[in-house]
Design a protein around this motif. Structure first.
Motif, PDB file in Angstrom:
ATOM      1  N   ALA A 190      -2.920   3.009  -7.430  1.00 52.50           N
ATOM      2  CA  ALA A 190      -1.596   3.120  -6.802  1.00 52.50           C
ATOM      3  C   ALA A 190      -0.569   2.245  -7.514  1.00 52.50           C
ATOM      4  N   LYS A 191      -0.763   1.997  -8.791  1.00 52.63           N
ATOM      5  CA  LYS A 191       0.106   1.091  -9.551  1.00 52.63           C
ATOM      6  C   LYS A 191       1.585   1.411  -9.366  1.00 52.63           C
ATOM      7  N   LEU A 235       2.980  -0.124  -6.135  1.00 51.41           N
ATOM      8  CA  LEU A 235       2.815  -1.554  -5.897  1.00 51.41           C
ATOM      9  C   LEU A 235       3.769  -2.361  -6.773  1.00 51.41           C
ATOM     10  N   SER A 236       4.165  -3.535  -6.281  1.00 51.68           N
ATOM     11  CA  SER A 236       4.950  -4.435  -7.117  1.00 51.68           C
ATOM     12  C   SER A 236       4.051  -4.949  -8.240  1.00 51.68           C
ATOM     13  N   TRP A 237       4.642  -5.315  -9.362  1.00 51.80           N
ATOM     14  CA  TRP A 237       3.820  -5.764 -10.485  1.00 51.80           C
ATOM     15  C   TRP A 237       3.098  -7.057 -10.146  1.00 51.80           C
ATOM     16  N   GLN A 238       3.727  -7.912  -9.308  1.00 56.36           N
ATOM     17  CA  GLN A 238       3.070  -9.161  -8.921  1.00 56.36           C
ATOM     18  C   GLN A 238       1.814  -8.888  -8.097  1.00 56.36           C
ATOM     19  N   TYR A 239       1.936  -7.956  -7.159  1.00 56.77           N
ATOM     20  CA  TYR A 239       0.797  -7.621  -6.300  1.00 56.77           C
ATOM     21  C   TYR A 239      -0.302  -6.959  -7.128  1.00 56.77           C
ATOM     22  N   GLY A 247       0.818  -1.201   0.000  1.00 57.54           N
ATOM     23  CA  GLY A 247       0.000   0.000   0.000  1.00 57.54           C
ATOM     24  C   GLY A 247       0.851   1.249   0.000  1.00 57.54           C
ATOM     25  N   ILE A 248       0.287   2.323   0.537  1.00 60.82           N
ATOM     26  CA  ILE A 248       0.965   3.620   0.558  1.00 60.82           C
ATOM     27  C   ILE A 248       1.117   4.099   2.000  1.00 60.82           C
ATOM     28  N   LEU A 249       2.315   4.539   2.327  1.00 56.87           N
ATOM     29  CA  LEU A 249       2.579   5.153   3.625  1.00 56.87           C
ATOM     30  C   LEU A 249       2.501   6.662   3.451  1.00 56.87           C
ATOM     31  N   TYR A 250       1.448   7.246   4.023  1.00 59.82           N
ATOM     32  CA  TYR A 250       1.252   8.693   3.945  1.00 59.82           C
ATOM     33  C   TYR A 250       1.778   9.373   5.211  1.00 59.82           C
ATOM     34  N   GLU A 251       2.269  10.579   5.045  1.00 60.59           N
ATOM     35  CA  GLU A 251       2.510  11.484   6.171  1.00 60.59           C
ATOM     36  C   GLU A 251       1.358  12.478   6.129  1.00 60.59           C
ATOM     37  N   ILE A 252       0.357  12.275   7.004  1.00 62.02           N
ATOM     38  CA  ILE A 252      -0.822  13.132   6.963  1.00 62.02           C
ATOM     39  C   ILE A 252      -0.701  14.258   7.989  1.00 62.02           C
ATOM     40  N   VAL A 253      -1.433  15.313   7.741  1.00 64.36           N
ATOM     41  CA  VAL A 253      -1.479  16.437   8.672  1.00 64.36           C
ATOM     42  C   VAL A 253      -2.176  15.974   9.953  1.00 64.36           C
ATOM     43  N   ASP A 254      -1.546  16.187  11.093  1.00 69.06           N
ATOM     44  CA  ASP A 254      -2.080  15.685  12.363  1.00 69.06           C
ATOM     45  C   ASP A 254      -3.522  16.116  12.599  1.00 69.06           C
ATOM     46  N   ASP A 255      -3.833  17.352  12.270  1.00 70.95           N
ATOM     47  CA  ASP A 255      -5.175  17.874  12.527  1.00 70.95           C
ATOM     48  C   ASP A 255      -6.243  17.209  11.662  1.00 70.95           C
ATOM     49  N   HIS A 256      -5.831  16.444  10.651  1.00 66.34           N
ATOM     50  CA  HIS A 256      -6.791  15.812   9.750  1.00 66.34           C
ATOM     51  C   HIS A 256      -7.093  14.366  10.120  1.00 66.34           C
ATOM     52  N   LEU A 257      -6.570  13.905  11.246  1.00 67.39           N
ATOM     53  CA  LEU A 257      -6.855  12.539  11.679  1.00 67.39           C
ATOM     54  C   LEU A 257      -8.352  12.345  11.895  1.00 67.39           C
TER      55      LEU A 257
END
Length: 230
Positions: free
Chosen positions: A131-132, A135-139, A65-75
């Motif tokens: 999110a291609k 992601l790995s091509w296999q996944y 998947g994707i690891l995001y750094e999100i804005v704390d106030d948007h949790l």
């Protein structure tokens, strides 16, 4: 705040639509879990057989998947969009990203919201496939080949994989050829066919007819014979 997305939030456009701002997005892998589509939709507009993404513990599993750094106030916005805590719980996990172990949050479906035999809609699956590049091509390939939700098309009545089309605040299920016909008509005539018009075209030209080699040929015949008022 670090957040690991494995479902529809892998589509960055969805994150933006939810108003959850992020400052970075990196590929990540969560070990010890496996992706399942066993989370019940529980939405009035969707069929009961639709499944949303979830992660189940599995020592041999990996979820990309994707690891995001999100804005704390948007949790809070993220919690609301994930229907936390009623539908999903928020848990802390460790993912691998850029050869480093990173502690972050993610969401896991509540036990009372799970069911067997569910399938994702093609619309939902496409959000993850967006999110291609992460992601790995296999996944990606395995995900793209997942069994998706099937039902009768609202236009041609054929049973098969369907996508959901929203029209006049109502959801309609269309097979890929009928959806493609609407888009081609729009490119040719300047507006997309309504669901009712697509149904009329399929009824008059396809049912019991000789068939067409392509959807484009079908649309051209509909235009030539003025099946639909342009």
């Amino acid at each position: 705040m670090k957040y690991f997305a494995y479902g529809s939030n892998c589509n960055q456009a969805i994150m933006e639509k939810k108003g959850v701002a992020f400052t970075s997005a990196e590929p990540a892998v969560l070990g010890g879990f496996r992706l399942r589509f066993n989370k019940m939709a529980l939405r009035d507009a969707l069929p009961s057989g639709i499944g949303f993404a979830n992660i189940n513990e599995d020592p041999a599993g990996e979820v990309e998947g994707i690891l995001y750094e999100i804005v704390d106030d948007h949790l809070g916005r993220l919690d609301e969009s994930e229907r936390y805590p009623d539908h999903y719980g928020r848990i802390e996990v460790t993912v691998s990203s850029k050869n480093q172990s990173v502690t972050c949050i993610t969401y896991q479906a509540q036990p009372d919201k799970l069911a067997d035999g569910l399938r994702p809609s093609r619309n939902y699956l496409n959000h993850i496939l967006a999110a291609k590049d992460f992601l790995s091509w296999q996944y990606f390939d395995a995900l793209d080949k997942s069994q998706t939700f099937t039902d009768d098309c609202a236009c041609c009545q054929k049973l098969g994989e369907v996508v959901f089309i929203k029209e006049d605040d109502q959801l309609h299920m269309l097979c890929q050829p009928c959806r493609e016909a609407r888009l081609i008509w729009g490119d040719t005539r300047g507006r997309r066919l309504t669901v009712a018009e697509t149904r009329a075209m399929m009824t008059q030209l396809v049912e019991g007819g000789p068939g067409f080699s392509s959807v484009s040929e079908l649309v051209q015949e509909a235009i030539a014979t003025k099946v639909i008022d342009p």
